[in-house]
Design a protein around this motif. Sequence first.
Motif, PDB file in Angstrom:
ATOM      1  N   ASP A  26       0.757  -1.111  -0.119  1.00 12.91           N
ATOM      2  CA  ASP A  26      -0.042  -0.028  -0.076  1.00 12.91           C
ATOM      3  C   ASP A  26       0.869   1.184  -0.015  1.00 12.91           C
ATOM      4  O   ASP A  26       0.623   2.293  -0.933  1.00 12.91           O
ATOM      5  N   GLN A  27       1.767   1.221   0.516  1.00  8.21           N
ATOM      6  CA  GLN A  27       2.881   2.451   0.863  1.00  8.21           C
ATOM      7  C   GLN A  27       3.387   2.660  -0.580  1.00  8.21           C
ATOM      8  O   GLN A  27       3.548   3.818  -0.931  1.00  8.21           O
ATOM      9  N   LEU A  28       4.072   1.514  -1.036  1.00  3.65           N
ATOM     10  CA  LEU A  28       4.626   1.659  -2.518  1.00  3.65           C
ATOM     11  C   LEU A  28       3.590   2.391  -3.419  1.00  3.65           C
ATOM     12  O   LEU A  28       4.152   3.225  -4.484  1.00  3.65           O
ATOM     13  N   GLN A  29       2.265   2.061  -3.277  1.00  9.71           N
ATOM     14  CA  GLN A  29       1.334   2.577  -4.469  1.00  9.71           C
ATOM     15  C   GLN A  29       1.090   4.071  -4.033  1.00  9.71           C
ATOM     16  O   GLN A  29       0.951   4.691  -4.986  1.00  9.71           O
ATOM     17  N   GLU A  30       1.407   4.501  -2.975  1.00  6.94           N
ATOM     18  CA  GLU A  30       1.399   6.025  -2.606  1.00  6.94           C
ATOM     19  C   GLU A  30       2.331   6.981  -2.660  1.00  6.94           C
ATOM     20  O   GLU A  30       2.159   8.124  -2.572  1.00  6.94           O
ATOM     21  N   ILE A  31       3.543   6.463  -2.950  1.00 10.01           N
ATOM     22  CA  ILE A  31       4.806   7.253  -2.808  1.00 10.01           C
ATOM     23  C   ILE A  31       4.704   8.066  -4.112  1.00 10.01           C
ATOM     24  O   ILE A  31       4.409   7.707  -5.031  1.00 10.01           O
ATOM     25  N   GLN A  32       5.237   9.216  -3.955  1.00  8.46           N
ATOM     26  CA  GLN A  32       5.385  10.026  -5.063  1.00  8.46           C
ATOM     27  C   GLN A  32       6.746  10.850  -4.770  1.00  8.46           C
ATOM     28  O   GLN A  32       6.989  11.387  -3.871  1.00  8.46           O
ATOM     29  N   ILE A  33       7.502  10.828  -6.069  1.00  8.35           N
ATOM     30  CA  ILE A  33       8.399  11.593  -5.993  1.00  8.35           C
ATOM     31  C   ILE A  33       8.646  12.536  -7.294  1.00  8.35           C
ATOM     32  O   ILE A  33       8.515  12.062  -8.267  1.00  8.35           O
ATOM     33  N   ASP A  34       8.882  13.736  -7.069  1.00  8.38           N
ATOM     34  CA  ASP A  34       8.785  14.740  -8.064  1.00  8.38           C
ATOM     35  C   ASP A  34       7.509  14.456  -9.080  1.00  8.38           C
ATOM     36  O   ASP A  34       7.588  14.692 -10.279  1.00  8.38           O
ATOM     37  N   GLY A  35       6.490  14.165  -8.513  1.00  5.69           N
ATOM     38  CA  GLY A  35       5.158  14.045  -9.206  1.00  5.69           C
ATOM     39  C   GLY A  35       5.028  12.792  -9.901  1.00  5.69           C
ATOM     40  O   GLY A  35       4.055  12.544 -10.474  1.00  5.69           O
ATOM     41  N   HIS A  36       6.104  11.779  -9.849  1.00  3.33           N
ATOM     42  CA  HIS A  36       5.796  10.404 -10.296  1.00  3.33           C
ATOM     43  C   HIS A  36       5.456   9.295  -9.241  1.00  3.33           C
ATOM     44  O   HIS A  36       5.929   9.453  -8.356  1.00  3.33           O
ATOM     45  N   ARG A  37       4.333   8.643  -9.525  1.00  6.72           N
ATOM     46  CA  ARG A  37       4.016   7.579  -8.921  1.00  6.72           C
ATOM     47  C   ARG A  37       4.601   6.318  -9.137  1.00  6.72           C
ATOM     48  O   ARG A  37       4.271   6.122 -10.618  1.00  6.72           O
ATOM     49  N   ILE A  38       4.783   5.478  -8.608  1.00  5.46           N
ATOM     50  CA  ILE A  38       5.425   4.141  -9.009  1.00  5.46           C
ATOM     51  C   ILE A  38       4.187   3.303  -9.741  1.00  5.46           C
ATOM     52  O   ILE A  38       3.105   3.098  -9.179  1.00  5.46           O
ATOM     53  N   PRO A  39       4.331   2.756 -11.026  1.00  3.69           N
ATOM     54  CA  PRO A  39       3.165   2.077 -12.042  1.00  3.69           C
ATOM     55  C   PRO A  39       3.231   0.957 -11.121  1.00  3.69           C
ATOM     56  O   PRO A  39       3.727   0.382 -10.395  1.00  3.69           O
ATOM     57  N   ARG A  40       1.702   0.670 -10.987  1.00  2.00           N
ATOM     58  CA  ARG A  40       1.230  -0.416 -10.007  1.00  2.00           C
ATOM     59  C   ARG A  40       1.713  -1.903 -10.530  1.00  2.00           C
ATOM     60  O   ARG A  40       2.135  -2.790  -9.480  1.00  2.00           O
ATOM     61  N   GLU A  41       2.031  -2.000 -11.835  1.00  2.15           N
ATOM     62  CA  GLU A  41       2.522  -3.129 -12.343  1.00  2.15           C
ATOM     63  C   GLU A  41       3.890  -3.589 -11.990  1.00  2.15           C
ATOM     64  O   GLU A  41       4.491  -4.569 -12.180  1.00  2.15           O
ATOM     65  N   LEU A  42       4.808  -2.389 -11.500  1.00  3.20           N
ATOM     66  CA  LEU A  42       6.123  -2.666 -11.015  1.00  3.20           C
ATOM     67  C   LEU A  42       6.203  -2.994  -9.904  1.00  3.20           C
ATOM     68  O   LEU A  42       7.115  -3.310  -9.239  1.00  3.20           O
ATOM     69  N   ILE A  43       5.120  -2.759  -9.073  1.00  7.49           N
ATOM     70  CA  ILE A  43       5.291  -2.982  -7.432  1.00  7.49           C
ATOM     71  C   ILE A  43       5.069  -4.458  -7.230  1.00  7.49           C
ATOM     72  O   ILE A  43       4.318  -5.157  -7.680  1.00  7.49           O
ATOM     73  N   PRO A  44       6.089  -4.855  -6.325  1.00  8.05           N
ATOM     74  CA  PRO A  44       6.116  -6.211  -6.069  1.00  8.05           C
ATOM     75  C   PRO A  44       4.792  -6.665  -5.136  1.00  8.05           C
ATOM     76  O   PRO A  44       4.238  -5.960  -4.499  1.00  8.05           O
ATOM     77  N   VAL A  45       4.171  -7.961  -5.483  1.00  5.52           N
ATOM     78  CA  VAL A  45       3.091  -8.017  -4.838  1.00  5.52           C
ATOM     79  C   VAL A  45       3.138  -8.821  -3.413  1.00  5.52           C
ATOM     80  O   VAL A  45       4.395  -9.156  -3.246  1.00  5.52           O
ATOM     81  N   PRO A  46       2.268  -8.501  -2.566  1.00  4.15           N
ATOM     82  CA  PRO A  46       2.310  -8.898  -1.137  1.00  4.15           C
ATOM     83  C   PRO A  46       2.778 -10.549  -1.218  1.00  4.15           C
ATOM     84  O   PRO A  46       2.029 -11.251  -1.916  1.00  4.15           O
TER      85      PRO A  46
END
Length: 90
Positions: A57-77
């Motif tokens: 959940d935290q990875l989905q909410e992180i923003q750096i310089d207006g960029h949010r990590i694409p969901r498909e790149l986030i490791p699944v629980p």
Amino acid sequence: MPITFTIDSEQSKRLAFDLWCREKGIKKKDLADQLDVSPQRFSQILNGDYVSGAVFDQLQEIQIDGHRIPRELIPVPSSPKKLGRKTKEA
């Protein structure tokens, strides 16, 4: 120009994440700082070593310089790996 390719394994997901960070000029250390974990632990998370739902959940909410990590790149629980001796089945 954006890079596009198919993500078909955890290894290709990690590569895609690395390329995405490089393209956006985002340092993984900065992402680790936002998650309040060490860079080593962040690397373990990216490798798929036990990712809790909270970290997901935290990875989905992180923003750096207006960029949010694409969901498909986030490791699944995932479940924690069992440590200790293996037992023999009878």
